[in-house]
Write a protein that holds these residues in place. Structure first.
Motif, PDB file in Angstrom:
ATOM      1  N   ARG A   5      -5.499  -5.408   2.559  1.00  0.00           N
ATOM      2  CA  ARG A   5      -5.041  -5.853   1.558  1.00  0.00           C
ATOM      3  C   ARG A   5      -4.683  -4.444   0.630  1.00  0.00           C
ATOM      4  NH1 ARG A   5      -7.203 -10.684  -1.331  1.00  0.00           N
ATOM      5  NH2 ARG A   5      -5.897 -11.833   0.387  1.00  0.00           N
ATOM      6  N   PHE A   6      -3.327  -4.533   0.446  1.00  0.00           N
ATOM      7  CA  PHE A   6      -2.818  -3.258  -0.396  1.00  0.00           C
ATOM      8  C   PHE A   6      -2.337  -3.919  -1.693  1.00  0.00           C
ATOM      9  CE2 PHE A   6      -2.058  -2.102   3.790  1.00  0.00           C
ATOM     10  CZ  PHE A   6      -2.268  -0.768   3.893  1.00  0.00           C
ATOM     11  N   HIS A   7      -2.680  -3.534  -3.013  1.00  0.00           N
ATOM     12  CA  HIS A   7      -2.071  -3.714  -4.179  1.00  0.00           C
ATOM     13  C   HIS A   7      -2.067  -2.612  -5.070  1.00  0.00           C
ATOM     14  CE1 HIS A   7      -5.919  -4.156  -6.579  1.00  0.00           C
ATOM     15  NE2 HIS A   7      -6.496  -4.585  -5.391  1.00  0.00           N
ATOM     16  N   ILE A   8      -1.198  -2.721  -6.236  1.00  0.00           N
ATOM     17  CA  ILE A   8      -1.038  -1.598  -7.218  1.00  0.00           C
ATOM     18  C   ILE A   8      -2.348  -1.531  -8.016  1.00  0.00           C
ATOM     19  CG2 ILE A   8      -0.028  -1.006  -9.283  1.00  0.00           C
ATOM     20  CD1 ILE A   8       2.693  -2.261  -8.073  1.00  0.00           C
TER      21      ILE A   8
ATOM     22  N   ALA B 117       2.367   4.777   5.205  1.00  0.00           N
ATOM     23  CA  ALA B 117       3.567   4.082   5.754  1.00  0.00           C
ATOM     24  C   ALA B 117       3.638   2.460   5.652  1.00  0.00           C
ATOM     25  CB  ALA B 117       3.895   4.486   7.086  1.00  0.00           C
ATOM     26  N   ALA B 118       2.421   2.161   5.596  1.00  0.00           N
ATOM     27  CA  ALA B 118       2.454   0.512   5.369  1.00  0.00           C
ATOM     28  C   ALA B 118       2.913   0.047   4.017  1.00  0.00           C
ATOM     29  CB  ALA B 118       1.246  -0.027   5.898  1.00  0.00           C
ATOM     30  N   TYR B 119       2.715   1.035   3.134  1.00  0.00           N
ATOM     31  CA  TYR B 119       2.740   0.585   1.609  1.00  0.00           C
ATOM     32  C   TYR B 119       3.355   1.979   1.071  1.00  0.00           C
ATOM     33  CZ  TYR B 119       1.451  -1.865  -2.559  1.00  0.00           C
ATOM     34  OH  TYR B 119       1.304  -2.783  -3.801  1.00  0.00           O
ATOM     35  N   PRO B 120       4.132   1.579   0.128  1.00  0.00           N
ATOM     36  CA  PRO B 120       5.134   2.593  -0.344  1.00  0.00           C
ATOM     37  C   PRO B 120       4.276   3.368  -1.423  1.00  0.00           C
ATOM     38  CG  PRO B 120       5.747   0.529  -1.419  1.00  0.00           C
ATOM     39  CD  PRO B 120       4.892   0.144  -0.314  1.00  0.00           C
ATOM     40  N   PHE B 121       3.060   3.326  -1.993  1.00  0.00           N
ATOM     41  CA  PHE B 121       2.592   3.815  -2.875  1.00  0.00           C
ATOM     42  C   PHE B 121       1.356   4.591  -2.374  1.00  0.00           C
ATOM     43  CE2 PHE B 121       4.341   0.031  -5.099  1.00  0.00           C
ATOM     44  CZ  PHE B 121       5.419   0.746  -5.964  1.00  0.00           C
ATOM     45  N   LYS B 122       1.047   5.822  -3.125  1.00  0.00           N
ATOM     46  CA  LYS B 122      -0.128   6.525  -2.421  1.00  0.00           C
ATOM     47  C   LYS B 122      -1.482   5.691  -2.845  1.00  0.00           C
ATOM     48  CE  LYS B 122       2.299  10.425  -1.432  1.00  0.00           C
ATOM     49  NZ  LYS B 122       2.197  10.932  -0.063  1.00  0.00           N
ATOM     50  N   ILE B 123      -2.401   6.278  -1.756  1.00  0.00           N
ATOM     51  CA  ILE B 123      -3.589   5.295  -1.713  1.00  0.00           C
ATOM     52  C   ILE B 123      -4.529   6.118  -2.549  1.00  0.00           C
ATOM     53  CG2 ILE B 123      -5.476   4.684  -0.592  1.00  0.00           C
ATOM     54  CD1 ILE B 123      -3.675   4.206   1.747  1.00  0.00           C
ATOM     55  N   ASN B 124      -5.013   5.398  -3.726  1.00  0.00           N
ATOM     56  CA  ASN B 124      -6.004   6.187  -4.839  1.00  0.00           C
ATOM     57  C   ASN B 124      -7.120   5.497  -4.583  1.00  0.00           C
ATOM     58  OD1 ASN B 124      -6.287   7.784  -6.998  1.00  0.00           O
ATOM     59  ND2 ASN B 124      -6.834   6.207  -8.044  1.00  0.00           N
TER      60      ASN B 124
ATOM     61  N   GLY C 263       3.523  -7.246  -6.116  1.00  0.00           N
ATOM     62  CA  GLY C 263       3.358  -6.093  -5.061  1.00  0.00           C
ATOM     63  C   GLY C 263       2.254  -5.840  -4.293  1.00  0.00           C
ATOM     64  N   THR C 264       1.659  -7.194  -3.880  1.00  0.00           N
ATOM     65  CA  THR C 264       0.607  -7.203  -3.073  1.00  0.00           C
ATOM     66  C   THR C 264       0.768  -7.487  -1.605  1.00  0.00           C
ATOM     67  OG1 THR C 264      -0.983  -8.162  -4.631  1.00  0.00           O
ATOM     68  CG2 THR C 264      -1.778  -8.298  -2.356  1.00  0.00           C
ATOM     69  N   LEU C 265       0.517  -6.534  -0.595  1.00  0.00           N
ATOM     70  CA  LEU C 265       0.576  -6.750   0.719  1.00  0.00           C
ATOM     71  C   LEU C 265      -0.613  -6.852   1.517  1.00  0.00           C
ATOM     72  CD1 LEU C 265       2.500  -6.159   3.388  1.00  0.00           C
ATOM     73  CD2 LEU C 265       1.765  -3.731   3.128  1.00  0.00           C
ATOM     74  N   THR C 266      -0.573  -8.107   2.382  1.00  0.00           N
ATOM     75  CA  THR C 266      -1.700  -8.602   3.338  1.00  0.00           C
ATOM     76  C   THR C 266      -1.418  -8.328   4.512  1.00  0.00           C
ATOM     77  OG1 THR C 266      -2.411  -9.849   1.411  1.00  0.00           O
ATOM     78  CG2 THR C 266      -3.348 -10.263   3.420  1.00  0.00           C
ATOM     79  N   LEU C 267      -2.156  -7.578   5.171  1.00  0.00           N
ATOM     80  CA  LEU C 267      -1.905  -7.604   6.693  1.00  0.00           C
ATOM     81  C   LEU C 267      -3.129  -8.259   7.312  1.00  0.00           C
ATOM     82  CD1 LEU C 267      -1.006  -3.757   7.210  1.00  0.00           C
ATOM     83  CD2 LEU C 267       0.466  -5.918   6.701  1.00  0.00           C
ATOM     84  N   ASN C 268      -2.743  -9.085   8.270  1.00  0.00           N
ATOM     85  CA  ASN C 268      -3.985 -10.043   8.954  1.00  0.00           C
ATOM     86  C   ASN C 268      -3.768  -9.744  10.645  1.00  0.00           C
ATOM     87  OD1 ASN C 268      -2.913 -12.196   6.620  1.00  0.00           O
ATOM     88  ND2 ASN C 268      -4.966 -11.791   6.778  1.00  0.00           N
ATOM     89  N   GLY C 269      -4.746  -9.543  11.097  1.00  0.00           N
ATOM     90  CA  GLY C 269      -4.904  -9.384  12.805  1.00  0.00           C
ATOM     91  C   GLY C 269      -4.122  -8.154  13.284  1.00  0.00           C
ATOM     92  N   LEU C 270      -4.702  -7.046  12.234  1.00  0.00           N
ATOM     93  CA  LEU C 270      -4.484  -5.716  12.686  1.00  0.00           C
ATOM     94  C   LEU C 270      -5.294  -4.999  13.802  1.00  0.00           C
ATOM     95  CD1 LEU C 270      -2.464  -3.251  12.155  1.00  0.00           C
ATOM     96  CD2 LEU C 270      -3.998  -2.401  10.318  1.00  0.00           C
TER      97      LEU C 270
END
Length: 550
Positions: A102-105, A154-161, A76-83
Motif C-alpha cells: 500500500r502506497f499513500h501520501i 514507478a508504481a507511485y508518482p511520489f518519492k518514497i520517504n 491518493g492511496t494505491l493498493t496492490l494485491n497479489g504482487l
C-alpha cells in the motif's frame, strides 16, 4: 423554562438564499468526492496494467505479475494485491510474493511542504533456492543495481520517504533433503528516506528491525542510514542476536569441507557499512555447545588449497586498511569440540579436541589496537589435558604471534591411525605429553616442541599376531629403543625438536601461519621418541620437516 421557538420555514429559506453559494459549492464538492470514489473502482484494471508495465521497465533480470490494483482517487492511496516478483532465469517459484502493498501520501510531511509517499508491505514472503542464488551470482549486474527502488517509485508518482515491512518471511532452500534457512516475523521500519529532516547528518534516516532466526534465534537492529548516499546507501546500527542455532548453516558450509553440529550464538555490537567505511565492532560474542569438523579429502584437495589461499589474501587485504575497522572485544566458545579428519593418508586419521573452552580478547585488524589474547582448554583426543595460551598482533610485516602449548597424558592408542599413517607402526599402550613454545616474527619461526612418552608398549602379541613378520620386528625394535632411551628417574622417553626457519611466505595470514606451524611441528614431532634409535638423525629430520610446505 420557556421553549425556544423553532426556526420557521421562511427563516431556513432565508439562510439558504443568504449562503446560496456556499451550499452550492459544498454540494458540488460532495458530489465530486462520491463520484471519484465510485470511479476509482472502474479504473482498477487500467491501473493494474499500467503499474505492472511501469515496474517491469525498471527491473533488470526480474519481472512482476500483479493480480489486482486499486487507486483511491480520494486521498491518493494505491493498493496492490497479489504482487509476485519472478526471476527471469528461473521463473518457478517466484522469489517474492507480496499479498498487499500500500502506497499513500505521508500526511505529516505536507507540513514540511513535501509531497512524499509512505509504503507498507504486509506479510511479504521471499523465497530463494540454490538454483536461483547461483543464477544471481553469475549475473554481471549486481543485485543492488537491479532497479528495486526505481520499480517502487514507478508504481507511485511520489518519492518514497517511509518504508515498512510487517510480518515478513524469508526462506532459503538449498535442496529437498536439508531443512531451509528461515527468517520469520520480520518487521522493518525506516523513515526520512528523502533526508527531509537533519539533512546534514551523516545518517539522517532512522530504522528498526527485528526478526526470528531459524526458529529459536532472535535479532534486533536499531540504527541510522543515508539511503541517498552514492554509489550505494550507508548505514550504522547497533545489533543484538540471541540463541541462533548454528547447525542450520551445516548444509551450506559443508561445501567448504566444514561440518557443524549443535551450537548457539549470541552477540551484540555495532555494524557500519558505507562507501567511506566498513566497521564491525563486536562487543562480545558467545558460542556454546558447537561441534565443528574439518575434512581434508583427496577429491577436494585443490579446491581447499585455493580457498585457503584466497581467504588468506582477503584477510591480509583488510589488515591495517584505514577504511576497514574490525574488532572483537571478547569472543568465547564453551562446551564445544573441534576435529580434523585427513583422508589423504593411509590409513585416514582424525584429530580432535573435546570439552573445549576458548576465550579470545581484543582481536583487531589494526596493529595500533595492540595484541589479541587467546586461551584454550580442553581434552586432546578425549584424554590429554590441554592448555594453550598465546597472543597475536595485526602486524604490517606479516604474522606476529606467540604460542605456549601444554598437552599432557594423551592416550597414545587413540592416535594409532596417525602413527600408522606417518610412522607405519602403532602402540598397544602409552601416554603422550607435549610441551611447546613457538614465536613468529616477520616470517621467522623460533621455538621448540618437546614430546614425551610414558608407559609405552609398542609390541603386543595379541595386537600384532596377524601382521607380517617384518612389521612385528620393526615394532620390537621401536619398543626396545624406547626402553633404552627411557629416563630412569621419570620413566619417560623424551626428545626435543627445535623449530627454526621461515614461513612459506611473508604475506600469508596469521591463522594460515599458525596452521602451518602446528601441522608441521606436531604431526612430525610425535615420532622421534619412537624411531630415534632406529634413525639417529630423526630429530634433525623433524626440524627440517617443520619448515617444509605441505
Amino acid at each position: 423554562m420557556p421553549r425556544e421557538p423553532a426556526p420557521s420555514p421562511s427563516s431556513s429559506v432565508g439562510a439558504y438564499r443568504k449562503h446560496r453559494f456556499v451550499f452550492w459549492v459544498g454540494g458540488i464538492f460532495g458530489t465530486l468526492i462520491v463520484a471519484l470514489f465510485i470511479a476509482s473502482f472502474f479504473l482498477d484494471d487500467m491501473i493494474r496494467t499500467r503499474t505492472q508495465v511501469a515496474m517491469d521497465q525498471k527491473l533488470k533480470g526480474y519481472h512482476v505479475v500483479l493480480a489486482h490494483a486499486h487507486l483511491q482517487l480520494v486521498g491518493g492511496t494505491l493498493t496492490l494485491n497479489g504482487l509476485k516478483v519472478i526471476q527471469q532465469a528461473h521463473p518457478h517459484p517466484a522469489v517474492a510474493d507480496v499479498p498487499m502493498m500500500r502506497f499513500h501520501i505521508q500526511v505529516k510531511e505536507l507540513f514540511s511542504r513535501r509531497v512524499v509517499a509512505d509504503v507498507l508491505l504486509s506479510h511479504p514472503k521471499i523465497h530463494i533456492d540454490q538454483t536461483q542464488l547461483v543464477a544471481e551470482k553469475k549475473d554481471t549486474v549486481p543485485l543492488r543495481k537491479k532497479g528495486w527502488q526505481d520499480a517502487l517509485e514507478a508504481a507511485y508518482p511520489f518519492k518514497i520517504n517511509r518504508f515498512t515491512i510487517d510480518d515478513g518471511d524469508v526462506v532459503y532452500i538449498q535442496d529437498a533433503v536439508n531443512p531451509p534457512l528461515h527468517l520469520a516475523k520480520l518487521n522493518f521500519t525506516t523513515d526520512n528516506i528523502r533526508n527531509i529532516h537533519a539533512p546534514n547528518n551523516v545518517y539522517p534516516s532512522k530504522f528498526h528491525a527485528d526478526v526470528v532466526i531459524f526458529g529459536t534465534g532472535q535479532a534486533t537492529i536499531d540504527g541510522h542510514a543515508n539511503f541517498l548516499e552514492e554509489p550505494f546507501p550507508g548505514a550504522r546500527a547497533q545489533y543484538t542476536i540471541e540463541n541462533v542455532p548454528l547447525s542450520a548453516f551445516d548444509p551450506q558450509i559443508r561445501q567448504m569441507n566444514v561440518a557443524v553440529s549443535g551450537g548457539r550464538l549470541s552477540s551484540n555490537g555495532l555494524l557500519e557499512y558505507s562507501p567511506k567505511v566498513t566497521r564491525v565492532e563486536v562487543d562480545n560474542a558467545t558460542v556454546d555447545g558447537v561441534a565443528l569438523g574439518y575434512l581434508h579429502a583427496p577429491s577436494t584437495r585443490q579446491a581447499e588449497a585455493r580457498r585457503i589461499k584466497e581467504t588468506g589474501k582477503q584477510i591480509e587485504k583488510q589488515n591495517n586498511r584505514p577504511a576497514v575497522d574490525i574488532s572483537v572485544g571478547e569472543f568465547d566458545i564453551t562446551h564445544s569440540s573441534f576435529s580434523y579428519t585427513d583422508k589423504t593418508t593411509n590409513p585416514n586419521y582424525r584429530l580432535f579436541f573435546s570439552d573445549a573452552d576458548i576465550a579470545l580478547k581484543n582481536l583487531s585488524n589494526h596493529e595500533q589496537q595492540g595484541r589479541a589474547d587467546l586461551t584454550l582448554r580442553g581434552k586432546f583426543m578425549g584424554s590429554g589435558d590441554t592448555n594453550v595460551s598465546g597472543d597475536f598482533l595485526a602486524s604490517q610485516h606479516g604474522p606476529a604471534f606467540d604460542l605456549n602449548v601444554s598437552i599432557q597424558n594423551t592416550d597414545l592408542t587413540s592416535m594409532n591411525d596417525i602413527l600408522r599413517a606417518y610412522g607405519r607402526f602403532d602402540v598397544a599402550a602409552g601416554k603422550l605429553t607435549i610441551f611447546s613454545e613457538i614465536s613468529v616474527r616477520e616470517g621467522d619461526i623460533n621455538g621448540y616442541v618437546k614430546p614425551m612418552f610414558s608407559g609405552l608398549e609398542v609390541y603386543n602379541y595379541q595386537k600384532d599376531k596377524s601382521t607380517g613378520v617384518l612389521h612385528q620386528a620393526k615394532e620390537l625394535m621401536i619398543g626396545s629403543a624406547s626402553h633404552l632411551f627411557k629416563n630412569r628417574s621419570t620413566q619417560q622417553v623424551a626428545t626435543k625438536v627445535d623449530l627454526k626457519g621461515k614461513l612459506t611466505g611473508p604475506n600469508i595470514s596469521t591463522w594460515q601461519a599458525i596452521v602451518q606451524v602446528l601441522h608441521n611441528a606436531f604431526i612430525q614431532a610425535i615420532l622421534p621418541g619412537f624411531d630415534r634409535a632406529v634413525r639417529p638423525n630423526a630429530a634433525t629430520y623433524v626440524g627440517t620437516q617443520a619448515n617444509r610446505v605441505h
